[in-house]
Scaffold this active site. Structure first.
Site, PDB file in Angstrom:
ATOM      1  N   GLN A 128       0.851  -1.205   0.000  1.00 50.99           N
ATOM      2  CA  GLN A 128       0.000   0.000   0.000  1.00 50.99           C
ATOM      3  C   GLN A 128       0.880   1.246   0.000  1.00 50.99           C
ATOM      4  O   GLN A 128       1.565   1.516   0.990  1.00 50.99           O
ATOM      5  CB  GLN A 128      -0.871  -0.020   1.262  1.00 50.99           C
ATOM      6  CG  GLN A 128      -1.747   1.212   1.445  1.00 50.99           C
ATOM      7  CD  GLN A 128      -2.577   1.124   2.731  1.00 50.99           C
ATOM      8  OE1 GLN A 128      -2.168   0.469   3.686  1.00 50.99           O
ATOM      9  NE2 GLN A 128      -3.718   1.770   2.745  1.00 50.99           N
ATOM     10  N   GLY A 129       0.847   1.994  -1.106  1.00 55.24           N
ATOM     11  CA  GLY A 129       1.694   3.182  -1.221  1.00 55.24           C
ATOM     12  C   GLY A 129       0.914   4.464  -1.004  1.00 55.24           C
ATOM     13  O   GLY A 129       0.596   5.201  -1.947  1.00 55.24           O
ATOM     14  N   TYR A 130       0.577   4.738   0.256  1.00 51.48           N
ATOM     15  CA  TYR A 130      -0.107   5.989   0.595  1.00 51.48           C
ATOM     16  C   TYR A 130       0.894   6.988   1.203  1.00 51.48           C
ATOM     17  O   TYR A 130       1.117   8.059   0.687  1.00 51.48           O
ATOM     18  CB  TYR A 130      -1.203   5.740   1.638  1.00 51.48           C
ATOM     19  CG  TYR A 130      -2.522   5.188   1.149  1.00 51.48           C
ATOM     20  CD1 TYR A 130      -2.649   4.597  -0.101  1.00 51.48           C
ATOM     21  CD2 TYR A 130      -3.651   5.248   1.953  1.00 51.48           C
ATOM     22  CE1 TYR A 130      -3.867   4.072  -0.523  1.00 51.48           C
ATOM     23  CE2 TYR A 130      -4.874   4.733   1.544  1.00 51.48           C
ATOM     24  CZ  TYR A 130      -4.973   4.143   0.304  1.00 51.48           C
ATOM     25  OH  TYR A 130      -6.180   3.647  -0.092  1.00 51.48           O
ATOM     26  N   SER A 131       1.471   6.601   2.366  1.00 47.21           N
ATOM     27  CA  SER A 131       2.244   7.564   3.175  1.00 47.21           C
ATOM     28  C   SER A 131       3.513   8.025   2.463  1.00 47.21           C
ATOM     29  O   SER A 131       4.150   7.269   1.729  1.00 47.21           O
ATOM     30  CB  SER A 131       2.640   6.938   4.510  1.00 47.21           C
ATOM     31  OG  SER A 131       1.513   6.453   5.174  1.00 47.21           O
ATOM     32  N   SER A 163       4.672  -1.208   4.047  1.00 41.23           N
ATOM     33  CA  SER A 163       4.803  -2.558   4.609  1.00 41.23           C
ATOM     34  C   SER A 163       4.929  -3.589   3.505  1.00 41.23           C
ATOM     35  O   SER A 163       4.180  -3.567   2.519  1.00 41.23           O
ATOM     36  CB  SER A 163       3.569  -2.902   5.460  1.00 41.23           C
ATOM     37  OG  SER A 163       3.467  -2.022   6.538  1.00 41.23           O
ATOM     38  N   GLU A 246     -10.494  -1.442   5.737  1.00 40.98           N
ATOM     39  CA  GLU A 246      -9.261  -1.906   6.378  1.00 40.98           C
ATOM     40  C   GLU A 246      -9.537  -2.722   7.644  1.00 40.98           C
ATOM     41  O   GLU A 246      -8.767  -3.616   7.972  1.00 40.98           O
ATOM     42  CB  GLU A 246      -8.339  -0.712   6.672  1.00 40.98           C
ATOM     43  CG  GLU A 246      -6.916  -1.130   6.988  1.00 40.98           C
ATOM     44  CD  GLU A 246      -5.882  -0.009   6.818  1.00 40.98           C
ATOM     45  OE1 GLU A 246      -6.230   1.067   6.310  1.00 40.98           O
ATOM     46  OE2 GLU A 246      -4.733  -0.244   7.208  1.00 40.98           O
ATOM     47  N   SER A 367      -3.241   7.302  13.445  1.00 40.89           N
ATOM     48  CA  SER A 367      -2.732   7.402  14.823  1.00 40.89           C
ATOM     49  C   SER A 367      -3.893   7.645  15.802  1.00 40.89           C
ATOM     50  O   SER A 367      -4.994   8.037  15.413  1.00 40.89           O
ATOM     51  CB  SER A 367      -1.733   8.551  14.916  1.00 40.89           C
ATOM     52  OG  SER A 367      -2.408   9.784  14.802  1.00 40.89           O
ATOM     53  N   GLU A 369      -4.297  10.049  17.830  1.00 45.80           N
ATOM     54  CA  GLU A 369      -4.759  11.450  17.807  1.00 45.80           C
ATOM     55  C   GLU A 369      -5.761  11.651  16.668  1.00 45.80           C
ATOM     56  O   GLU A 369      -6.784  12.327  16.844  1.00 45.80           O
ATOM     57  CB  GLU A 369      -3.563  12.401  17.640  1.00 45.80           C
ATOM     58  CG  GLU A 369      -2.630  12.497  18.839  1.00 45.80           C
ATOM     59  CD  GLU A 369      -1.693  11.292  18.992  1.00 45.80           C
ATOM     60  OE1 GLU A 369      -1.625  10.462  18.060  1.00 45.80           O
ATOM     61  OE2 GLU A 369      -1.058  11.181  20.050  1.00 45.80           O
TER      62      GLU A 369
HETATM   63  C1  LIG Z   1       4.151  -0.480  11.406  1.00 43.46           C
HETATM   64  C2  LIG Z   1       3.641   0.511  10.402  1.00 43.46           C
HETATM   65  C3  LIG Z   1       3.250   0.070   9.151  1.00 43.46           C
HETATM   66  C4  LIG Z   1       2.807   0.994   8.196  1.00 43.46           C
HETATM   67  N1  LIG Z   1       2.469   0.536   6.947  1.00 43.46           N
HETATM   68  C5  LIG Z   1       2.096   1.415   5.989  1.00 43.46           C
HETATM   69  C6  LIG Z   1       1.841   0.997   4.644  1.00 43.46           C
HETATM   70  O1  LIG Z   1       1.932  -0.201   4.328  1.00 43.46           O
HETATM   71  N2  LIG Z   1       1.521   1.911   3.711  1.00 43.46           N
HETATM   72  C7  LIG Z   1       1.394   3.226   4.011  1.00 43.46           C
HETATM   73  O2  LIG Z   1       1.064   4.013   3.105  1.00 43.46           O
HETATM   74  N3  LIG Z   1       1.629   3.692   5.272  1.00 43.46           N
HETATM   75  C8  LIG Z   1       1.990   2.808   6.255  1.00 43.46           C
HETATM   76  N4  LIG Z   1       2.258   3.252   7.532  1.00 43.46           N
HETATM   77  C9  LIG Z   1       2.229   4.674   7.791  1.00 43.46           C
HETATM   78  C10 LIG Z   1       1.111   5.149   8.698  1.00 43.46           C
HETATM   79  O3  LIG Z   1      -0.106   5.157   8.025  1.00 43.46           O
HETATM   80  C11 LIG Z   1       1.526   6.558   9.176  1.00 43.46           C
HETATM   81  O4  LIG Z   1       2.656   6.394  10.006  1.00 43.46           O
HETATM   82  C12 LIG Z   1       0.431   7.255   9.939  1.00 43.46           C
HETATM   83  O5  LIG Z   1      -0.629   7.575   9.095  1.00 43.46           O
HETATM   84  C13 LIG Z   1       0.955   8.535  10.628  1.00 43.46           C
HETATM   85  O6  LIG Z   1       1.598   9.352   9.694  1.00 43.46           O
HETATM   86  P1  LIG Z   1       3.083   9.911   9.937  1.00 43.46           P
HETATM   87  O7  LIG Z   1       3.952   8.763  10.339  1.00 43.46           O
HETATM   88  O8  LIG Z   1       3.472  10.695   8.747  1.00 43.46           O
HETATM   89  O9  LIG Z   1       2.990  10.837  11.212  1.00 43.46           O
HETATM   90  P2  LIG Z   1       2.472  12.351  11.222  1.00 43.46           P
HETATM   91  O10 LIG Z   1       1.220  12.468  10.425  1.00 43.46           O
HETATM   92  O11 LIG Z   1       3.608  13.252  10.862  1.00 43.46           O
HETATM   93  O12 LIG Z   1       2.118  12.515  12.749  1.00 43.46           O
HETATM   94  C14 LIG Z   1       3.108  12.697  13.755  1.00 43.46           C
HETATM   95  C15 LIG Z   1       2.408  12.845  15.087  1.00 43.46           C
HETATM   96  O13 LIG Z   1       1.560  14.004  15.054  1.00 43.46           O
HETATM   97  C16 LIG Z   1       0.220  13.660  15.381  1.00 43.46           C
HETATM   98  N5  LIG Z   1      -0.712  14.445  14.557  1.00 43.46           N
HETATM   99  C17 LIG Z   1      -0.678  14.619  13.222  1.00 43.46           C
HETATM  100  N6  LIG Z   1      -1.712  15.382  12.808  1.00 43.46           N
HETATM  101  C18 LIG Z   1      -2.425  15.678  13.918  1.00 43.46           C
HETATM  102  C19 LIG Z   1      -3.616  16.425  14.149  1.00 43.46           C
HETATM  103  N7  LIG Z   1      -4.289  16.998  13.153  1.00 43.46           N
HETATM  104  N8  LIG Z   1      -4.072  16.500  15.441  1.00 43.46           N
HETATM  105  C20 LIG Z   1      -3.402  15.903  16.468  1.00 43.46           C
HETATM  106  N9  LIG Z   1      -2.260  15.189  16.310  1.00 43.46           N
HETATM  107  C21 LIG Z   1      -1.785  15.073  15.054  1.00 43.46           C
HETATM  108  C22 LIG Z   1       0.098  12.181  15.022  1.00 43.46           C
HETATM  109  O14 LIG Z   1      -0.927  11.548  15.763  1.00 43.46           O
HETATM  110  C23 LIG Z   1       1.485  11.666  15.421  1.00 43.46           C
HETATM  111  O15 LIG Z   1       1.524  11.418  16.800  1.00 43.46           O
HETATM  112  C24 LIG Z   1       2.718   2.357   8.511  1.00 43.46           C
HETATM  113  C25 LIG Z   1       3.109   2.796   9.786  1.00 43.46           C
HETATM  114  C26 LIG Z   1       3.572   1.891  10.716  1.00 43.46           C
HETATM  115  C27 LIG Z   1       3.989   2.408  12.065  1.00 43.46           C
END
Ligand SMILES: Cc1cc2nc3c(=O)[nH]c(=O)nc-3n(C[C@H](O)[C@H](O)[C@H](O)COP(=O)(O)OP(=O)(O)OC[C@H]3O[C@@H](n4cnc5c(N)ncnc54)[C@H](O)[C@@H]3O)c2cc1C
Length: 387
Positions: A128-131, A163, A246, A367, A369
């Site tokens: 899944q290529g979202y992030s 992942s 999901e 997350s 939050e």
């Molecule tokens: C084990 C694992 C597997 C994953 N697998 C995939 C995958 O296969 N494909 C994929 O695309 N992604 C994947 N992800 C990514 C995951 O979806 C993101 O890590 C997640 O959406 C959070 O984005 P970020 O890491 O950019 O953190 P950020 O969005 O930068 O957030 C950082 C912190 O700020 C907080 N925050 C952000 N915005 C707000 C707000 N508006 N209000 C309050 N708090 C806020 C967040 O809660 C977090 O604590 C994976 C992540 C993990 C840990």
């Protein structure tokens, strides 16, 4: 064809797993779980193909699309028995649980005919290529670009936290195809082959010392013009559709995995004498009660899942992420001071892996939050957070 009776189906699943998790597949029992995704990868890929060849993938998909058209209760039984048997963590779950249902909802007949058989047979793995580095919680900030040129999509950009990308044949990518459009509107949902010169996958070493996820770089990577799900520019709607599926019936199987982990923690507490510590005892009882609450909540959600379940999936995600993280903490507290030491070569035991991996539970899949924001705004009607 009418669905087989639930008890007969349970017996059939149990028999098949007992007969097949044997011989060359016997070492796979209990393998590949959180923090252990590096274990037996080629063997787990062979296991995926065996599941496919025996009709255990796509149980609930329509028969017209190659599935078995079984009711969700049967799927729950399959996942329960799968977890109970200690069958290995699936390498094909992203295809079966995310892309497949997305194509069933949004895909064309040609896309369903092209891509569903590989998922059902366990021969084509997906990621899944979202992030991206600048787009996680704020997913609409995606900046990977794709342009249509000479009958092909050309992609440039970077994904992160992808992942299982190191094993995947395909990736469903959210990419910006119209830079002039409002940010939610200029996105498209593309199906991109991973094994091509323009795709570079770099595993990220995690706290567990293993690499479940990766960086993925696109440098003039190509996708066929027809491999866009939904219309170009409609990617946000499709991507949200994927997120909505999901948390499906597999959550009950996930909970059986939780139960096995809980039982291991309880057994360790008995073995080490930690069970005599009143704090540990209280936390064990709380963990058990939490398991029961999650099971009944998930069943209630699934029973209603034909309609709109509102923010229930968000509430469930919050609950299980918190619960699982507390279990990881309990596991290392039961082990005591020994849990602070890794073995030679950073060898970790199950309690240490559980503790370290569960730090991720409150991040992936949205997350904590973000779940709270969704519950506040959509569930409780509180004012939207200032942007
Ligand atoms: C084990 C694992 C597997 C994953 N697998 C995939 C995958 O296969 N494909 C994929 O695309 N992604 C994947 N992800 C990514 C995951 O979806 C993101 O890590 C997640 O959406 C959070 O984005 P970020 O890491 O950019 O953190 P950020 O969005 O930068 O957030 C950082 C912190 O700020 C907080 N925050 C952000 N915005 C707000 C707000 N508006 N209000 C309050 N708090 C806020 C967040 O809660 C977090 O604590 C994976 C992540 C993990 C840990």
């Amino acid at each position: 064809m009418p669905a087989p009776d639930e008890e007969a189906f349970r017996a059939e699943v149990r028999r098949w797993l007992a007969a097949n998790l044997a011989g060359e597949f016997a070492p796979l029992v209990g393998s590949g779980g959180p923090g252990r995704e590096h274990e037996f990868v080629p063997e787990r890929m062979a296991w995926e193909r065996l599941l496919g060849a025996n009709g255990w993938i796509g149980l609930g998909w329509p028969e017209a699309d190659g599935g078995r058209g079984l009711p969700w209760g049967h799927e729950v039984i399959f996942y329960e028995e799968y977890a109970r048997a200690g069958a290995p963590a699936r390498v094909g779950h992203i295809g079966e649980q995310l892309l497949g249902p997305t194509l069933l909802t949004f895909g064309t007949a040609e896309q369903r005919a092209r891509f569903l058989p590989g998922i059902l047979a366990g021969t084509e793995l997906w990621c899944q290529g979202y992030s991206e580095p600048g787009a996680g919680s704020d997913l609409a900030a995606v900046s990977t670009r794709a342009r249509l040129e000479a009958g092909e999509w050309h992609l440039d950009g970077q994904k992160v936290w992808t992942s299982l990308a190191q094993f995947a044949d395909w990736c469903f990518v959210l990419a910006r195809t119209d830079v002039a459009a409002e940010r939610h509107r200029g996105l498209s949902y593309l199906l991109v082959p991973m094994r091509q010169p323009g795709v570079d996958v770099r595993p990220i070493v995690q706290l567990t010392g293993t690499s479940e996820f990766n960086e993925v770089f696109f440098d003039d990577a190509r996708a066929a013009a027809a491999d866009v799900v939904g219309a170009p520019g409609d990617g946000w709607r499709v991507a949200m559709g994927t997120l909505a599926v999901e948390r499906g019936v597999s959550t009950l199987g996930q909970q059986l995995g939780f139960r096995r982990e809980f039982e291991a923690v309880l057994a360790a507490a008995r073995a080490t004498g930690a069970i005599d510590d009143p704090d540990i005892r209280a936390r064990i009882v709380e963990a058990w009660a939490g398991l029961e609450v999650m099971r009944y909540t998930a069943l209630a959600t699934l029973a209603r899942s034909a309609g709109d379940t509102g923010t229930e999936p968000n509430v469930n995600k919050l609950i299980w992420a918190h619960w699982h993280q507390r279990l990881g903490e309990l596991a290392v507290d039961v082990a005591g001071a020994a849990a602070t030491l890794a073995g030679p070569g950073y060898e970790l035991d199950n309690a240490q892996r559980l503790f370290l991996y569960t730090r991720a539970d409150t991040i992936y899949g949205g997350s904590n939050e973000i779940q709270r924001n969704v519950i506040a705004e959509r569930g409780l009607g509180l004012p939207r957070e200032p942007r």
